[in-house]
Design a protein around this motif. Structure first.
Motif, PDB file in Angstrom:
ATOM      1  N   CYS A   1      -7.360   2.289   3.239  1.00  0.00           N
ATOM      2  CA  CYS A   1      -6.742   3.553   2.821  1.00  0.00           C
ATOM      3  C   CYS A   1      -7.526   4.147   1.659  1.00  0.00           C
ATOM      4  O   CYS A   1      -7.705   5.365   1.572  1.00  0.00           O
TER       5      CYS A   1
ATOM      6  N   CYS B   1       0.837  -1.196   0.000  1.00  0.00           N
ATOM      7  CA  CYS B   1       0.000   0.000   0.000  1.00  0.00           C
ATOM      8  C   CYS B   1       0.880   1.257   0.000  1.00  0.00           C
ATOM      9  O   CYS B   1       1.793   1.381   0.808  1.00  0.00           O
TER      10      CYS B   1
ATOM     11  N   CYS C   1       0.076   4.116   0.914  1.00  0.00           N
ATOM     12  CA  CYS C   1      -0.232   5.015   2.043  1.00  0.00           C
ATOM     13  C   CYS C   1       0.346   4.541   3.364  1.00  0.00           C
ATOM     14  O   CYS C   1       0.858   5.327   4.132  1.00  0.00           O
ATOM     15  N   CYS C   2       0.192   3.224   3.638  1.00  0.00           N
ATOM     16  CA  CYS C   2       0.566   2.738   4.970  1.00  0.00           C
ATOM     17  C   CYS C   2       1.680   1.699   4.913  1.00  0.00           C
ATOM     18  O   CYS C   2       2.158   1.273   5.960  1.00  0.00           O
TER      19      CYS C   2
ATOM     20  N   GLY D   1      -4.612  -0.246  -0.156  1.00  0.00           N
ATOM     21  CA  GLY D   1      -5.528  -1.197   0.480  1.00  0.00           C
ATOM     22  C   GLY D   1      -6.929  -0.606   0.566  1.00  0.00           C
ATOM     23  O   GLY D   1      -7.113   0.604   0.438  1.00  0.00           O
TER      24      GLY D   1
HETATM   25 ZN   LIG Z   1      -2.777   1.425   3.314  1.00  0.00          ZN
END
Ligand SMILES: [Zn+2]
Length: 105
Positions: free
Chosen positions: A82, A30, A32-33, A79
């Motif tokens: 997110c 992902c 973002c994370c 994901g």
């Molecule tokens: Zn994420």
């Protein structure tokens, strides 16, 4: 085709780096994370060269055209959690960019 698209800032979670380091052998991570993604549930979302996400599904070309506010940087995997968060932030955002989108190839 010219189009005004909605955007929100690209943000990574504070634990992105530690997650990414733990998962760097995973096929999909992902953006973002940094968590490992399940190909069955992961989503694609488009990034602009302004450091913003957009919910625009048509491709914004990367062409350095001064007439437009932003260039596309392609689609990235995130994901489902997110993705939901980004879509919520875009829906609540009043920030837009004037761009071109590719409607046919
Ligand atoms: Zn994420």
């Amino acid at each position: 085709m010219e189009k005004t698209i909605k955007v929100c800032d690209f943000e990574q979670t504070p634990n992105y780096d530690s997650n990414y380091n733990r998962n760097c052998d995973a096929e999909y991570i992902c953006e973002c994370c940094g968590k490992k993604l399940n190909p069955k549930t992961m989503k694609q979302i488009q990034m602009l060269n302004t450091g913003e996400w957009t919910d625009e599904r048509l491709e914004v070309p990367c062409e350095n055209d001064d007439r437009y506010d932003a260039d596309g940087q392609g689609f990235f995997y995130v994901g489902p959690d997110c993705y939901r968060d980004i879509m919520k932030r875009i829906a609540e955002s009043n920030k837009t960019r004037r761009t071109r989108v590719i409607t046919e190839y």
